[in-house]
Design an enzyme around this catalytic site. Structure first.
Site, mmCIF file in Angstrom:
data_model
loop_
_atom_site.group_PDB
_atom_site.id
_atom_site.type_symbol
_atom_site.label_atom_id
_atom_site.label_comp_id
_atom_site.label_asym_id
_atom_site.label_seq_id
_atom_site.Cartn_x
_atom_site.Cartn_y
_atom_site.Cartn_z
ATOM 1 N N LYS A 44 0.829 -1.198 0.000
ATOM 2 C CA LYS A 44 0.000 0.000 0.000
ATOM 3 C C LYS A 44 0.871 1.258 0.000
ATOM 4 O O LYS A 44 0.660 2.177 -0.790
ATOM 5 C CB LYS A 44 -0.919 -0.019 1.219
ATOM 6 C CG LYS A 44 -1.859 1.167 1.255
ATOM 7 C CD LYS A 44 -2.808 1.085 2.424
ATOM 8 C CE LYS A 44 -3.770 -0.066 2.199
ATOM 9 N NZ LYS A 44 -4.872 -0.116 3.109
ATOM 10 N N ARG A 113 -3.496 2.921 8.687
ATOM 11 C CA ARG A 113 -3.767 1.627 8.038
ATOM 12 C C ARG A 113 -2.526 0.754 7.962
ATOM 13 O O ARG A 113 -1.427 1.262 7.766
ATOM 14 C CB ARG A 113 -4.224 1.829 6.583
ATOM 15 C CG ARG A 113 -5.538 2.492 6.405
ATOM 16 C CD ARG A 113 -5.682 2.850 4.926
ATOM 17 N NE ARG A 113 -6.715 3.825 4.725
ATOM 18 C CZ ARG A 113 -7.945 3.527 4.307
ATOM 19 N NH1 ARG A 113 -8.270 2.283 4.031
ATOM 20 N NH2 ARG A 113 -8.830 4.467 4.157
ATOM 21 N N GLY A 122 -7.939 -7.507 4.393
ATOM 22 C CA GLY A 122 -8.807 -7.586 5.569
ATOM 23 C C GLY A 122 -8.222 -8.310 6.767
ATOM 24 O O GLY A 122 -8.894 -8.502 7.773
ATOM 25 N N MET A 124 -5.461 -7.489 8.611
ATOM 26 C CA MET A 124 -4.916 -6.641 9.683
ATOM 27 C C MET A 124 -5.850 -5.447 9.903
ATOM 28 O O MET A 124 -6.928 -5.389 9.358
ATOM 29 C CB MET A 124 -3.508 -6.207 9.313
ATOM 30 C CG MET A 124 -2.540 -7.375 9.321
ATOM 31 S SD MET A 124 -0.877 -6.876 8.951
ATOM 32 C CE MET A 124 -0.976 -6.436 7.254
ATOM 33 N N ARG A 357 -3.094 -1.685 -6.301
ATOM 34 C CA ARG A 357 -2.177 -2.830 -6.179
ATOM 35 C C ARG A 357 -2.523 -3.828 -7.281
ATOM 36 O O ARG A 357 -3.614 -3.766 -7.862
ATOM 37 C CB ARG A 357 -2.314 -3.485 -4.802
ATOM 38 C CG ARG A 357 -3.698 -3.994 -4.531
ATOM 39 C CD ARG A 357 -3.840 -4.514 -3.113
ATOM 40 N NE ARG A 357 -5.228 -4.845 -2.840
ATOM 41 C CZ ARG A 357 -5.750 -4.972 -1.648
ATOM 42 N NH1 ARG A 357 -5.021 -4.797 -0.572
ATOM 43 N NH2 ARG A 357 -7.010 -5.301 -1.482
ATOM 44 N N HIS A 477 -4.868 -41.315 3.327
ATOM 45 C CA HIS A 477 -5.484 -42.165 2.310
ATOM 46 C C HIS A 477 -6.508 -41.383 1.484
ATOM 47 O O HIS A 477 -6.472 -41.386 0.254
ATOM 48 C CB HIS A 477 -6.151 -43.356 3.011
ATOM 49 C CG HIS A 477 -6.893 -44.254 2.077
ATOM 50 N ND1 HIS A 477 -8.250 -44.143 1.889
ATOM 51 C CD2 HIS A 477 -6.467 -45.228 1.238
ATOM 52 C CE1 HIS A 477 -8.628 -45.036 0.983
ATOM 53 N NE2 HIS A 477 -7.560 -45.717 0.577
ATOM 54 N N ARG A 584 0.524 -47.792 -8.808
ATOM 55 C CA ARG A 584 0.534 -48.512 -7.522
ATOM 56 C C ARG A 584 -0.336 -49.751 -7.703
ATOM 57 O O ARG A 584 -1.564 -49.654 -7.648
ATOM 58 C CB ARG A 584 -0.037 -47.635 -6.417
ATOM 59 C CG ARG A 584 0.817 -46.438 -6.011
ATOM 60 C CD ARG A 584 0.057 -45.635 -4.959
ATOM 61 N NE ARG A 584 0.871 -44.702 -4.235
ATOM 62 C CZ ARG A 584 0.859 -43.368 -4.428
ATOM 63 N NH1 ARG A 584 0.089 -42.849 -5.353
ATOM 64 N NH2 ARG A 584 1.609 -42.572 -3.693
ATOM 65 N N GLU A 775 13.205 -44.357 -1.371
ATOM 66 C CA GLU A 775 12.263 -43.751 -0.427
ATOM 67 C C GLU A 775 12.672 -43.975 1.027
ATOM 68 O O GLU A 775 11.877 -43.773 1.933
ATOM 69 C CB GLU A 775 10.838 -44.238 -0.702
ATOM 70 C CG GLU A 775 10.701 -45.731 -0.853
ATOM 71 C CD GLU A 775 9.301 -46.187 -1.308
ATOM 72 O OE1 GLU A 775 8.334 -45.421 -1.173
ATOM 73 O OE2 GLU A 775 9.201 -47.332 -1.757
ATOM 74 N N SER A 794 13.199 -43.763 -8.757
ATOM 75 C CA SER A 794 12.112 -42.800 -8.603
ATOM 76 C C SER A 794 12.023 -42.466 -7.119
ATOM 77 O O SER A 794 11.856 -43.360 -6.282
ATOM 78 C CB SER A 794 10.800 -43.399 -9.110
ATOM 79 O OG SER A 794 9.768 -42.464 -8.917
ATOM 80 N N ASN A 798 7.121 -39.435 -0.283
ATOM 81 C CA ASN A 798 6.188 -39.589 0.852
ATOM 82 C C ASN A 798 6.882 -40.385 1.943
ATOM 83 O O ASN A 798 6.973 -39.962 3.100
ATOM 84 C CB ASN A 798 4.916 -40.333 0.423
ATOM 85 C CG ASN A 798 4.166 -39.611 -0.679
ATOM 86 O OD1 ASN A 798 4.286 -38.412 -0.817
ATOM 87 N ND2 ASN A 798 3.398 -40.361 -1.457
ATOM 88 N N CYS A 861 7.974 -39.594 -7.546
ATOM 89 C CA CYS A 861 6.569 -39.959 -7.654
ATOM 90 C C CYS A 861 5.817 -39.768 -6.355
ATOM 91 O O CYS A 861 4.662 -40.146 -6.232
ATOM 92 C CB CYS A 861 6.419 -41.381 -8.186
ATOM 93 S SG CYS A 861 7.162 -42.614 -7.113
ATOM 94 N N TYR A 881 12.295 -36.411 -14.636
ATOM 95 C CA TYR A 881 10.856 -36.128 -14.713
ATOM 96 C C TYR A 881 10.264 -36.057 -13.308
ATOM 97 O O TYR A 881 10.865 -36.520 -12.341
ATOM 98 C CB TYR A 881 10.120 -37.210 -15.529
ATOM 99 C CG TYR A 881 10.110 -38.570 -14.873
ATOM 100 C CD1 TYR A 881 9.150 -38.910 -13.923
ATOM 101 C CD2 TYR A 881 11.075 -39.525 -15.190
ATOM 102 C CE1 TYR A 881 9.147 -40.151 -13.308
ATOM 103 C CE2 TYR A 881 11.088 -40.764 -14.588
ATOM 104 C CZ TYR A 881 10.122 -41.075 -13.641
ATOM 105 O OH TYR A 881 10.130 -42.286 -13.018
HETATM 106 C C1 PEP Z 1 6.245 -42.533 -1.792
HETATM 107 O O1 PEP Z 1 6.518 -43.103 -0.756
HETATM 108 O O2 PEP Z 1 6.573 -41.369 -2.050
HETATM 109 C C2 PEP Z 1 5.416 -43.216 -2.807
HETATM 110 C C3 PEP Z 1 5.162 -42.651 -3.964
HETATM 111 O O3 PEP Z 1 4.893 -44.412 -2.459
HETATM 112 P P1 PEP Z 1 3.566 -44.578 -1.584
HETATM 113 O O4 PEP Z 1 2.940 -43.238 -1.405
HETATM 114 O O5 PEP Z 1 2.694 -45.510 -2.344
HETATM 115 O O6 PEP Z 1 4.096 -45.161 -0.329
HETATM 116 MG MG MG Z 2 6.273 -45.243 -0.645
#
Ligand code: PEP
Ligand code: MG
Length: 913
Positions: A44, A113, A122, A124, A357, A477, A584, A775, A794, A798, A861, A881
């Site tokens: 501002k 302000r 909105g 602050m 802005r 899940h 999977r 992983e 890969s 997760n 992945c 990738y």
């Molecule tokens: C992961 O662990 O990143 C993965 C892709 O496998 P999952 O989520 O099936 O365990």
């Molecule tokens: Mg996994």
């Protein structure tokens, strides 16, 4: 004063004390700051400075820079130098205006302000009419010849000041005000007379005394000091903190404070106030868009007390002002080369600009505007591709709620796990979902509400239009599965209590029963009571194609999709996926007709029994693979062997125990009792304390090689079968959860042997790759060894995040909010890659893998593969990738293109905030 030394955030205390210039004046056509100084002046303040310098009609004032707020937050005090500079700036303002703050016959009144670097609409606080007191209000009444206006302004000040500075709840003032309206038997605020408002003021002062144990301050300077500090403090109010977290804005920036001469839109029928956009922020259409109210103050527009009218009305009422506003805002748009969101006030026929802005806009509008601006030669193509936040591309793929009719009652907010809109009747179990959803003409939309979902709910999730869970995080899940399905989902809506038995959910005092309607906004996480309409969406959008056509040539990293069934693969390809990065295989068995076989296979006690069940699963798996290979003809398909913790497929131990106890009492001769007893024994044998770290991943295939054999057979038979129809299948077989190279060679030997067997049986062969998921931290460390056997990696981020942090991906919801609140974590590491920890391990894996096998294919992945910030990181560390849910493919493509364009064009990824 010159603008030479401006302290930077993070500058050392002593240095900043000496160098900081705290206060920046603007007025009379000149400003000490400018539009580039957002770090110091906030959005501002920078806008006001820039507009002043451009000679636009801006009420004069000064901006106290963000460093002052940071110091105040740290020490609870303000620097002496800042006080001094403020006094000087105020004196300068008084001289310019020939007025004194809150004194004399023509008192100077100011607004105070907030204004941070990134707009936080909105979130602050703001205080208007500051400088009014028992004396100056009389002077204002005389000067304006409008007593009602003067007392209304004063009561607004006490109300705002009381709430913002003295922490008095709003309702305490509302009760007084509504009471006065009742007493006078009037409906509208404007129907209260000056005398009424004087009574209101007297009572407001009582409210202040009662709640704050002090009088409303009469001294204008005391008002100013207290208001300034309150605005500093509002940086850390709950709303602002949540907003920053949602928008990834650093907590350390602080807000600037803008002190500016008041102009009044409530001085009668030649005054007014309004807000607008230079283009339509919902559609992007090039039209002057806005609304305004005659005879009103800014807060009336925002508070919805009166309904504003379309800006075109202004043209009829005050054509000259309209033309001037149109001209100014068009110039501002040209100057900033972006859509402007502006605020203005008209005081007795004179126009003042209060703010400008870059305007926030929907994804569809962002794309439309970027294209139009290229056509208008306002920006070039290289800039246009940064004008869209990759996450905004969701807007093209999902329906949205139609909120145009208003009446939106948000009852809870959870994590926006999968975007889009869903409107339906609630059900509380998967079976009820199937019944309630119906078939054919009787089909009706249902929303499945669960505490959390498990694979056993999949049939309900399949038929439901949206999913809502009370627990779970972004990789729970429900979140993972629905994202894959492109189905709207909100998880972790903790305010909701789900009572599956009573078939109801409660939020505070509200109870909703089975069959009640709710609307979900999976893009923001809002759970809304009742039935809104939805606006459908499609990916075949001409604008989208143009923008992607500009961005794509820059992209160097591939984008694949995580897809488990042919339908998802087809969808992913339509969105531009260049292969499947993760199939999977266990998800293929979630379907209702398959779970029993899968379960029987897991429960089998002997190899023979297991092989018998596997033989039943083989044709199902083979036909799924055929479908996926057909959908991805000519593109690689990474198929991961069975990975899940087995408990996900087994009946629940507690439920079996209850069933047995019930049957023993009611039907002791029932054959089901015997069967349930046997199942329970096996479930107990298979019970693991920590299934996530137990018999899963390659450990399954090593313990039961026949499982890997069946899966390899299904893959290669499918690949050879489709080849007969001219389909080119490119399987990449992936072994999960590897921590030693021997696991890799063990499973690799099985795969290669089955492949040769199938090729021999079928009399033809296909090319394939054999690789692994990375992983687990150990896998990163020994990546050079693993790469001896693995032809590709890969990153399963997760599990890598789970095992690096030791945070359970399913249970993080229980403590993440506290971690975020205390600033221990900045965001959910399961949503955005933790570059310092998990990323470091990935980089080690990349470097060591390439050392052994320079041309190794490297992908990701985990869920992070569709998160723009993580995609940019993957580009930086040189992955081949990223792979993500089909509905995130477009987002990943744009994020990867922007990352490459940033390198190539050597620009800062300057996305419009
Ligand atoms: C992961 O662990 O990143 C993965 C892709 O496998 P999952 O989520 O099936 O365990
Ligand atoms: Mg996994």
């Amino acid at each position: 004063m010159s603008v030479t030394s401006v302290s930077k955030p993070g500058a050392s205390q002593t240095q900043s004390k000496q160098e900081t210039k705290y206060v920046f004046f603007f007025g009379a056509g000149k400003a000490e700051g400018n539009g580039k100084m957002k770090d110091e002046l906030g959005g501002k303040g920078a806008g006001l400075a820039e507009m002043t310098n451009a000679g636009l009609p801006v009420p004069p004032g000064f901006t106290i820079q963000t460093a002052a707020c940071r110091e105040y937050m740290k020490t609870g005090k303000v620097a002496e130098a800042m006080e001094k500079e403020t006094a000087t700036a105020l004196a300068r303002l008084e001289e310019l205006q020939n007025q004194k703050l809150g004194a004399g016959e023509n008192p100077l009144l100011v607004s105070v302000r907030s204004g941070a670097k990134f707009s936080m609409p909105g979130m602050m606080d703001t205080i208007l009419n500051l400088g009014l007191n028992d004396e100056s209000v009389k002077a204002l009444a005389r000067k304006s010849k409008n007593e009602r206006f003067a007392y209304d302004s004063y009561r607004r000040l006490i109300q705002m000041f009381g709430n913002v500075v003295l922490d008095i709840p709003k309702h305490a003032f509302d009760e007084v005000f509504d009471g006065q309206k009742k007493k006078r038997r009037v409906k509208l605020d404007t129907e209260l007379t000056a005398a009424d408002l004087q009574e209101v003021i007297a009572q407001y002062k009582q409210v202040v005394k009662q709640h704050a144990k002090r009088d409303f301050p009469q001294g204008p300077l005391e008002q100013l000091t207290l208001a300034r500090d309150a605005v500093f403090r509002s940086w850390n109010n709950d709303r602002a903190k949540v907003y920053r977290r949602m928008n990834n804005i650093s907590d350390d920036l602080g807000t600037a404070v803008n002190v500016q001469c008041m102009v009044f839109g409530n001085l009668g029928e030649t005054s007014g106030t309004g807000v607008g956009f230079t283009r339509n922020p919902a559609t992007g259409a090039k039209e002057f868009y806005g609304e305004f109210l005659m005879n009103a103050q800014g807060e009336d527009v925002v508070a919805g007390i009166r309904t504003p009218v379309h800006i075109s009305e202004l043209r009829k009422l005050m054509p000259q002002v309209y033309d001037q506003l149109h001209d100014i805002t068009s110039r501002l748009e040209k100057h900033y080369r972006d859509v402007q969101d502006f605020e203005f006030t008209i005081q007795e026929g004179r126009l003042y600009m209060l703010q400008t802005r870059n305007g926030k806009r929907t994804g569809r509008a962002a794309v439309r505007i970027a294209i139009d601006m290229v056509n208008e030669e306002l920006i070039n193509i290289d800039e246009a591709i940064f004008r869209v936040d990759p996450n905004q591309l969701y807007d093209f793929l999902v329906p949205t709620l139609d909120e145009s009719k208003g009446g939106v009652e948000v009852i809870a907010t959870g994590l926006p796990a999968s975007p889009g809109a869903a409107v339906g009747q609630i059900v509380f179990t998967a079976n009820d979902a199937v019944v309630a959803a119906g078939t054919g003409a009787a089909k009706s939309p249902v929303i499945l509400v669960r505490s959390e979902t498990t694979p056993e709910d999949i049939h309900g999730m399949e038929v439901a239009i949206g999913i809502l869970t009370a627990r779970g995080g972004m990789t729970s899940h429900a979140a993972v599965v629905t994202r894959g399905m492109g189905k709207c989902c909100i998880v972790g809506a903790g305010e909701i209590e789900v009572d599956e038995k009573k078939k109801q959910m409660r939020v505070d005092s509200l109870t909703l029963k089975e069959g009640d309607w709710i609307s979900l906004d999976g893009t923001t996480g809002r759970v809304i009571k009742g039935r809104l309409n939805t606006v459908p969406a499609s990916a075949d959008n001409a604008d989208l194609q143009i923008l992607m056509g500009w961005a794509e040539p820059f992209r160097t990293m591939g984008v694949r999709a995580n897809a488990d069934i042919p339908r998802d693969a087809i969808q992913a390809r339509a969105f531009g996926a260049e292969g499947i990065g993760l199939c999977r295989t266990e998800h293929m068995f979630f379907a209702e007709d398959r779970i029993p076989h899968m379960r029987a296979m897991i429960m089998a006690r002997t190899e023979e029994e297991r092989r018998a069940e596997l033989a039943k699963l083989l044709p199902m798996q083979r036909s799924d693979f055929e479908g996926i290979f057909r959908a991805m003809d000519g593109l690689p398909v990474t198929i991961r062997l069975l990975d899940p913790p087995l408990h996900e497929f087994l009946p629940k131990r507690e439920e079996l125990m209850v069933e047995i106890a019930r049957l023993e009492l009611t039907d002791p001769k029932s054959p089901r009792l015997k069967e349930a007893g046997e199942i329970l024994r096996r479930v107990e044998e298979l019970h693991e304390f920590n299934p996530m770290l137990g018999l899963r991943g390659c450990r399954l295939g090593i313990t039961y090689p026949e499982i890997s054999e069946m899966q390899a057979r299904a893959i290669f038979e499918a690949a050879v079968n489709v080849a007969k129809d001219g389909i080119k299948a490119i399987p990449e077989v992936m072994i999960p959860l590897i921590v030693t190279v021997k696991e890799m060679s063990n499973q690799g030997a099985i795969i290669r042997q089955v492949a040769e067997q199938v090729f021999k049986e079928k009399g033809s062969r296909v090319e394939y790759l054999l690789g692994t998921m990375i992983e687990l931290p150990r896998a990163c460390v020994i990546a050079d060894d693993i790469a001896v056997e693995a032809e590709f990696f890969s990153f399963g981020t997760n599990d890598l995040t789970q095992t690096t942090y030791g945070f359970s991906r399913d249970d993080i919801g229980t403590f993440l909010p506290a971690y975020i609140e205390h600033g221990i974590l900045k965001n959910d590491p399961f949503a955005t890659i933790d570059q310092t920890g998990v990323g470091e391990l990935m980089e080690m894996g990349v470097e060591r893998g390439r050392k052994t096998r320079p041309n190794i294919k490297l992908g990701i992945c985990g869920e992070h593969g569709g998160d723009p910030e993580s995609v940019v990181y993957c580009h930086k560390i040189g992955l081949t990738y990223v792979s993500c849910s089909p509905f995130r493919v477009l987002t990943a493509r744009l994020a990867a293109a922007q990352a490459a364009a940033t390198d190539k064009l050597k620009v800062e990824a300057g996305r419009t905030k």
